[in-house]
Design a protein around this motif. Structure first.
Motif, mmCIF file in Angstrom:
data_model
loop_
_atom_site.group_PDB
_atom_site.id
_atom_site.type_symbol
_atom_site.label_atom_id
_atom_site.label_comp_id
_atom_site.label_asym_id
_atom_site.label_seq_id
_atom_site.Cartn_x
_atom_site.Cartn_y
_atom_site.Cartn_z
ATOM 1 N N THR A 26 -10.671 3.922 9.742
ATOM 2 C CA THR A 26 -9.898 3.939 8.998
ATOM 3 C C THR A 26 -8.564 2.766 9.490
ATOM 4 O O THR A 26 -8.746 3.572 11.139
ATOM 5 C CB THR A 26 -9.518 4.947 7.848
ATOM 6 O OG1 THR A 26 -9.096 5.595 9.437
ATOM 7 C CG2 THR A 26 -10.509 4.799 7.105
ATOM 8 N N THR A 28 -3.909 2.792 9.769
ATOM 9 C CA THR A 28 -3.392 2.860 8.967
ATOM 10 C C THR A 28 -1.830 2.172 8.541
ATOM 11 O O THR A 28 -1.688 1.970 10.392
ATOM 12 C CB THR A 28 -2.704 4.629 9.123
ATOM 13 O OG1 THR A 28 -3.640 5.226 8.978
ATOM 14 C CG2 THR A 28 -1.344 5.047 8.446
ATOM 15 N N THR A 56 -10.596 -2.367 2.797
ATOM 16 C CA THR A 56 -10.709 -1.817 1.313
ATOM 17 C C THR A 56 -9.518 -0.909 1.650
ATOM 18 O O THR A 56 -9.191 -0.724 1.831
ATOM 19 C CB THR A 56 -11.883 -1.182 1.158
ATOM 20 O OG1 THR A 56 -11.985 -0.466 1.941
ATOM 21 C CG2 THR A 56 -12.766 -1.638 0.898
ATOM 22 N N TYR A 57 -9.012 -0.553 0.584
ATOM 23 C CA TYR A 57 -7.958 -0.147 0.075
ATOM 24 C C TYR A 57 -8.159 1.430 -0.166
ATOM 25 O O TYR A 57 -8.959 1.221 -1.169
ATOM 26 C CB TYR A 57 -6.658 -0.762 -0.856
ATOM 27 C CG TYR A 57 -6.107 0.150 -1.749
ATOM 28 C CD1 TYR A 57 -4.360 -0.309 -1.318
ATOM 29 C CD2 TYR A 57 -6.124 1.495 -2.604
ATOM 30 C CE1 TYR A 57 -3.477 0.793 -1.562
ATOM 31 C CE2 TYR A 57 -4.911 2.427 -2.921
ATOM 32 C CZ TYR A 57 -3.706 1.681 -2.902
ATOM 33 O OH TYR A 57 -2.672 2.468 -3.162
ATOM 34 N N ALA A 58 -7.427 2.217 0.817
ATOM 35 C CA ALA A 58 -8.064 3.730 0.338
ATOM 36 C C ALA A 58 -7.226 4.231 -0.238
ATOM 37 O O ALA A 58 -7.312 4.763 -1.370
ATOM 38 C CB ALA A 58 -8.731 4.148 1.897
ATOM 39 N N GLU A 59 -6.339 4.953 0.676
ATOM 40 C CA GLU A 59 -4.539 5.737 -0.407
ATOM 41 C C GLU A 59 -3.353 4.712 0.127
ATOM 42 O O GLU A 59 -3.383 3.971 1.102
ATOM 43 C CB GLU A 59 -4.849 6.855 0.002
ATOM 44 C CG GLU A 59 -5.226 7.251 1.269
ATOM 45 C CD GLU A 59 -5.147 8.209 1.480
ATOM 46 O OE1 GLU A 59 -5.375 9.975 0.609
ATOM 47 O OE2 GLU A 59 -4.857 8.904 2.657
ATOM 48 N N SER A 60 -2.193 5.526 -0.243
ATOM 49 C CA SER A 60 -1.011 4.374 -0.027
ATOM 50 C C SER A 60 -0.513 6.079 0.043
ATOM 51 O O SER A 60 -0.620 6.808 -0.908
ATOM 52 C CB SER A 60 -0.795 3.446 -0.823
ATOM 53 O OG SER A 60 0.896 3.689 -0.210
ATOM 54 N N GLN A 67 -3.091 -2.578 -8.092
ATOM 55 C CA GLN A 67 -3.998 -2.782 -7.092
ATOM 56 C C GLN A 67 -5.059 -3.159 -7.294
ATOM 57 O O GLN A 67 -6.393 -3.185 -7.979
ATOM 58 C CB GLN A 67 -4.703 -1.772 -6.606
ATOM 59 C CG GLN A 67 -5.268 -1.683 -4.912
ATOM 60 C CD GLN A 67 -6.371 -2.115 -5.089
ATOM 61 O OE1 GLN A 67 -7.460 -1.550 -4.989
ATOM 62 N NE2 GLN A 67 -7.301 -2.795 -4.236
ATOM 63 N N THR A 90 -3.559 3.435 3.514
ATOM 64 C CA THR A 90 -4.828 3.491 4.967
ATOM 65 C C THR A 90 -5.990 2.624 4.337
ATOM 66 O O THR A 90 -5.862 3.313 3.130
ATOM 67 C CB THR A 90 -5.232 4.828 4.540
ATOM 68 O OG1 THR A 90 -4.606 5.688 4.452
ATOM 69 C CG2 THR A 90 -6.816 4.775 5.292
ATOM 70 N N PHE A 91 -6.122 1.386 5.175
ATOM 71 C CA PHE A 91 -7.395 0.810 4.689
ATOM 72 C C PHE A 91 -9.155 1.270 5.740
ATOM 73 O O PHE A 91 -8.693 1.925 6.569
ATOM 74 C CB PHE A 91 -6.892 -0.580 4.462
ATOM 75 C CG PHE A 91 -5.965 -1.307 4.145
ATOM 76 C CD1 PHE A 91 -6.428 -2.095 3.469
ATOM 77 C CD2 PHE A 91 -4.892 -1.275 5.292
ATOM 78 C CE1 PHE A 91 -5.071 -2.141 2.342
ATOM 79 C CE2 PHE A 91 -4.015 -2.233 4.125
ATOM 80 C CZ PHE A 91 -3.596 -2.518 3.099
ATOM 81 N N ARG A 92 -9.734 0.918 5.112
ATOM 82 C CA ARG A 92 -11.176 0.833 5.560
ATOM 83 C C ARG A 92 -11.531 -0.747 5.855
ATOM 84 O O ARG A 92 -11.814 -1.485 4.866
ATOM 85 C CB ARG A 92 -11.929 1.471 4.969
ATOM 86 C CG ARG A 92 -13.722 1.946 5.549
ATOM 87 C CD ARG A 92 -14.487 2.742 4.996
ATOM 88 N NE ARG A 92 -13.589 4.323 4.606
ATOM 89 C CZ ARG A 92 -14.321 5.445 5.891
ATOM 90 N NH1 ARG A 92 -13.969 4.753 7.131
ATOM 91 N NH2 ARG A 92 -13.336 6.022 5.548
#
Length: 188
Positions: A26, A28, A56-60, A67, A90-92
């Motif tokens: 991940t 940030t 991939t989009y994980a969270e913000s 999104q 946060t991206f993975r």
């Protein structure tokens, strides 16, 4: 007469906690934005973050206005003269990302100046995928598992070598055999 638009005043400063992530890690991403004007506020800020398909989009830290696939859009509201703010995403990185893959993250923030004229500020940040270590590639393992196996192998090697080359010390209280007896031909 129509008033001329004011000079663009929004500055974007993107950053990441890891510029060379491995596949599966991940990352940030932080977008800091600042109104450089000391006299005029800007309004109706909308950030569009476009990222590579191997992420991939994980969270913000903000609620996402929308999104969709490789784009996230955020309503940032207004920004007073001289003010700044930021948000994180946060991206993975995909498991299928390969060593050397370049993964751009594009930020575009649309806003209106104090006279209502539209402007867009942009910034690009790129990540480069780091490869797994030699042992991990050799064994076809995830990099963290490769490091764990390497450490275990080193510990076993140290134990083996210490047992092979270190002589055993004599026991502190060794039992000694003594022969007390009468030899043939002696008299008592």
């Amino acid at each position: 007469t129509v008033a001329a638009p004011l000079e663009p005043s929004l500055m974007l400063e993107p950053s990441v906690d890891e510029t060379r992530p491995s596949a599966g890690e991940t990352v940030t991403y932080t977008l800091r934005y600042r109104n450089e004007s000391q006299t005029h506020a800007i309004s109706r800020l909308v950030a569009r973050i476009t990222f590579h398909q191997k992420m991939t989009y994980a969270e913000s830290s903000l609620a996402s206005a929308s999104q969709n696939g490789t784009r996230a859009t955020f309503n940032l509201g207004n920004l007073a003269a001289g003010a700044e703010d930021s948000f994180t995403i946060t991206f993975r990185v995909a498991e299928g990302a390969e060593e050397g893959d370049v993964l751009p993250i594009n930020a575009a923030v649309d806003y209106r100046d104090a006279r209502g004229a539209p402007h867009t500020a942009t910034a690009v940040l790129t990540l480069t995928v780091r490869g797994a270590g030699f042992l991990a590639r050799l064994l076809g393992l995830d990099i963290s598992l490769g490091w764990i196996l390497l450490i275990i192998l080193l510990i076993l090697l140290i134990i083996f070598l210490s047992r092979r080359f270190v002589t055993k010390p004599a026991p502190l209280f060794a039992a000694r055999k003594s022969a007390i007896g009468i030899s043939p031909g002696s008299q008592h």
